[in-house]
Scaffold this motif. Structure first.
Motif, PDB file in Angstrom:
ATOM      1  N   LYS A 157       0.833  -1.214   0.000  1.00  0.00           N
ATOM      2  CA  LYS A 157       0.000   0.000   0.000  1.00  0.00           C
ATOM      3  C   LYS A 157       0.864   1.260   0.000  1.00  0.00           C
ATOM      4  N   ILE A 158       1.919   1.204  -0.821  1.00  0.00           N
ATOM      5  CA  ILE A 158       2.818   2.340  -0.995  1.00  0.00           C
ATOM      6  C   ILE A 158       2.609   2.939  -2.384  1.00  0.00           C
ATOM      7  N   LEU A 159       2.581   4.268  -2.448  1.00  0.00           N
ATOM      8  CA  LEU A 159       2.557   4.989  -3.720  1.00  0.00           C
ATOM      9  C   LEU A 159       3.913   5.647  -3.911  1.00  0.00           C
ATOM     10  N   PHE A 160       4.585   5.299  -4.997  1.00  0.00           N
ATOM     11  CA  PHE A 160       5.818   5.968  -5.390  1.00  0.00           C
ATOM     12  C   PHE A 160       5.418   7.122  -6.302  1.00  0.00           C
ATOM     13  N   ALA A 161       5.631   8.357  -5.829  1.00  0.00           N
ATOM     14  CA  ALA A 161       5.017   9.529  -6.458  1.00  0.00           C
ATOM     15  C   ALA A 161       5.918  10.282  -7.418  1.00  0.00           C
ATOM     16  N   GLY A 162       7.171   9.838  -7.610  1.00  0.00           N
ATOM     17  CA  GLY A 162       8.065  10.583  -8.491  1.00  0.00           C
ATOM     18  C   GLY A 162       8.170  12.029  -8.043  1.00  0.00           C
ATOM     19  N   ASP A 163       8.069  12.954  -8.991  1.00  0.00           N
ATOM     20  CA  ASP A 163       8.137  14.377  -8.667  1.00  0.00           C
ATOM     21  C   ASP A 163       6.778  15.068  -8.729  1.00  0.00           C
ATOM     22  N   LEU A 164       5.696  14.292  -8.693  1.00  0.00           N
ATOM     23  CA  LEU A 164       4.373  14.906  -8.683  1.00  0.00           C
ATOM     24  C   LEU A 164       4.154  15.665  -7.375  1.00  0.00           C
ATOM     25  N   LEU A 165       4.413  14.988  -6.266  1.00  0.00           N
ATOM     26  CA  LEU A 165       4.286  15.587  -4.937  1.00  0.00           C
ATOM     27  C   LEU A 165       5.486  15.189  -4.097  1.00  0.00           C
ATOM     28  N   ARG A 166       5.727  15.953  -3.033  1.00  0.00           N
ATOM     29  CA  ARG A 166       6.752  15.599  -2.056  1.00  0.00           C
ATOM     30  C   ARG A 166       6.298  16.047  -0.681  1.00  0.00           C
ATOM     31  N   ASP A 197      -1.168   3.904   2.057  1.00  0.00           N
ATOM     32  CA  ASP A 197      -0.798   4.245   3.428  1.00  0.00           C
ATOM     33  C   ASP A 197       0.460   5.101   3.494  1.00  0.00           C
ATOM     34  N   ILE A 198       1.372   4.911   2.547  1.00  0.00           N
ATOM     35  CA  ILE A 198       2.656   5.629   2.540  1.00  0.00           C
ATOM     36  C   ILE A 198       2.885   6.207   1.153  1.00  0.00           C
ATOM     37  N   MET A 199       3.382   7.443   1.091  1.00  0.00           N
ATOM     38  CA  MET A 199       3.795   8.045  -0.178  1.00  0.00           C
ATOM     39  C   MET A 199       5.305   8.268  -0.134  1.00  0.00           C
ATOM     40  N   LEU A 200       5.991   7.709  -1.126  1.00  0.00           N
ATOM     41  CA  LEU A 200       7.427   7.881  -1.271  1.00  0.00           C
ATOM     42  C   LEU A 200       7.682   8.670  -2.543  1.00  0.00           C
ATOM     43  N   SER A 201       8.354   9.809  -2.405  1.00  0.00           N
ATOM     44  CA  SER A 201       8.545  10.724  -3.526  1.00  0.00           C
ATOM     45  C   SER A 201       9.992  10.758  -3.985  1.00  0.00           C
ATOM     46  N   GLY A 202      10.193  11.400  -5.126  1.00  0.00           N
ATOM     47  CA  GLY A 202      11.530  11.514  -5.684  1.00  0.00           C
ATOM     48  C   GLY A 202      12.450  12.394  -4.868  1.00  0.00           C
ATOM     49  N   HIS A 203      11.864  13.252  -4.033  1.00  0.00           N
ATOM     50  CA  HIS A 203      12.617  14.119  -3.118  1.00  0.00           C
ATOM     51  C   HIS A 203      11.804  14.230  -1.838  1.00  0.00           C
ATOM     52  N   GLY A 204      12.457  14.640  -0.766  1.00  0.00           N
ATOM     53  CA  GLY A 204      11.744  14.754   0.497  1.00  0.00           C
ATOM     54  C   GLY A 204      11.741  13.447   1.262  1.00  0.00           C
ATOM     55  N   ILE A 205      10.851  13.349   2.247  1.00  0.00           N
ATOM     56  CA  ILE A 205      10.818  12.190   3.138  1.00  0.00           C
ATOM     57  C   ILE A 205       9.470  11.484   3.018  1.00  0.00           C
ATOM     58  N   PRO A 206       9.383  10.243   3.540  1.00  0.00           N
ATOM     59  CA  PRO A 206       8.114   9.510   3.439  1.00  0.00           C
ATOM     60  C   PRO A 206       6.962  10.239   4.132  1.00  0.00           C
ATOM     61  N   LEU A 207       5.810  10.189   3.491  1.00  0.00           N
ATOM     62  CA  LEU A 207       4.575  10.697   4.086  1.00  0.00           C
ATOM     63  C   LEU A 207       3.793   9.494   4.599  1.00  0.00           C
ATOM     64  N   ARG A 208       3.573   9.433   5.921  1.00  0.00           N
ATOM     65  CA  ARG A 208       2.864   8.323   6.538  1.00  0.00           C
ATOM     66  C   ARG A 208       2.444   8.702   7.954  1.00  0.00           C
ATOM     67  N   PRO A 209       1.438   8.024   8.504  1.00  0.00           N
ATOM     68  CA  PRO A 209       0.545   7.045   7.875  1.00  0.00           C
ATOM     69  C   PRO A 209      -0.618   7.759   7.202  1.00  0.00           C
ATOM     70  N   ASN A 210      -1.561   6.976   6.699  1.00  0.00           N
ATOM     71  CA  ASN A 210      -2.775   7.509   6.066  1.00  0.00           C
ATOM     72  C   ASN A 210      -2.446   8.563   5.010  1.00  0.00           C
ATOM     73  N   ALA A 211      -1.434   8.262   4.188  1.00  0.00           N
ATOM     74  CA  ALA A 211      -0.950   9.244   3.219  1.00  0.00           C
ATOM     75  C   ALA A 211      -2.024   9.667   2.231  1.00  0.00           C
ATOM     76  N   SER A 212      -2.865   8.737   1.791  1.00  0.00           N
ATOM     77  CA  SER A 212      -3.867   9.095   0.783  1.00  0.00           C
ATOM     78  C   SER A 212      -4.892  10.076   1.336  1.00  0.00           C
ATOM     79  N   VAL A 213      -5.205   9.970   2.621  1.00  0.00           N
ATOM     80  CA  VAL A 213      -6.129  10.924   3.248  1.00  0.00           C
ATOM     81  C   VAL A 213      -5.529  12.330   3.198  1.00  0.00           C
ATOM     82  N   LYS A 214      -4.251  12.429   3.502  1.00  0.00           N
ATOM     83  CA  LYS A 214      -3.564  13.726   3.493  1.00  0.00           C
ATOM     84  C   LYS A 214      -3.435  14.273   2.082  1.00  0.00           C
ATOM     85  N   VAL A 215      -3.214  13.401   1.114  1.00  0.00           N
ATOM     86  CA  VAL A 215      -3.130  13.842  -0.282  1.00  0.00           C
ATOM     87  C   VAL A 215      -4.488  14.324  -0.765  1.00  0.00           C
ATOM     88  N   ARG A 216      -5.558  13.656  -0.369  1.00  0.00           N
ATOM     89  CA  ARG A 216      -6.901  14.109  -0.761  1.00  0.00           C
ATOM     90  C   ARG A 216      -7.195  15.500  -0.195  1.00  0.00           C
TER      91      ARG A 216
END
Length: 231
Positions: A157-166, A197-216
């Motif tokens: 349940k990890i999203l690798f987000a590239g450079d879309l978001l960080r 649950d977790i967003m991993l981006s091309g830069h920055g640090i992991p966003l967790r937990p409930n990452a999709s809620v925060k992205v919404r």
């Protein structure tokens, strides 16, 4: 460092490089050029695996701080290099890379290739929206580049987000210097519809937990702030 069991990040490559450790190894992005030694050392010393265990290298987009030494790692490991079809000709050197019309864009265009230019690499796999590769679902998220992608791993349940978001440790940000802000917002809305649950981006640090809620929440605020239709 190990983010969750089986998902690692190689530090110090000036652009996040992630390794998915299963029967085979999958790399997501490779950082800046001249960092392949660090990646190989991590694989050997920390994972106790061989470079030839790398079977797939997925590039989230064509920028030099993500493509890095993908060509060298491909030769060393025999891995297949994958990128979205809209970015394939840029990473292969058949097209001149577009850059944003901004100060950061000009710096990127002039200085980075001069000091850190990566050699072209011929992709083995050209991805499209919805394709599955190494157990990951490809999500086409243009705006930063024409062929930018995110990758969703349903197993973790990890999203690798590239450079879309960080995530900078305190807030979510849009990746720097987008080519098309309307496309970026549409892409953010697209990933906001996924449950991760977790967003991993091309830069920055992991966003967790409930990452999709925060992205919404971020997607809604950014849509109102900038007056995007979200369509």
């Amino acid at each position: 460092m190990e983010i969750v069991p089986g998902i690692h990040q190689v530090d110090g490559v000036n652009g996040n490089c992630f390794i998915i450790v299963r029967d085979d190894l999958t790399l997501i992005d490779t950082g800046m050029p001249k960092n392949s030694v660090k990646i190989v050392k991590y694989i050997q010393d920390i994972l106790n695996r061989k470079p030839t265990d790398i079977k797939t290298i997925v590039l989230t987009h064509f920028h030099v701080d993500h493509v890095g030494d993908a060509g060298d790692l491909k030769k060393l490991s025999g891995a297949k290099v994958a990128i979205h079809e809209a970015d394939a000709d840029y990473v292969a050197g058949r097209k001149t890379q577009p850059v944003p019309r901004s100060v950061m864009g000009m710096i990127f265009k002039v200085l980075i290739p001069l000091f850190f230019g990566s050699r072209p690499v011929e992709p083995d796999i050209e991805l499209n929206d919805g394709d599955t590769i190494a157990g990951l679902t490809t999500i086409h998220t243009p705006g930063h580049t024409p062929g930018s992608i995110c990758l969703f791993d349903p197993a973790s349940k990890i999203l690798f987000a590239g450079d879309l978001l960080r995530f900078n440790g305190s807030k979510i940000e849009i990746g720097v210097s987008p080519l098309d802000t309307n496309e970026v917002q549409q892409s953010i809305n697209k990933i906001a519809a996924i449950d991760f649950d977790i967003m991993l981006s091309g830069h920055g640090i992991p966003l967790r937990p409930n990452a999709s809620v925060k992205v919404r929440e971020f997607a809604k605020k950014n849509t109102r702030k900038n007056g995007f239709s979200g369509k």
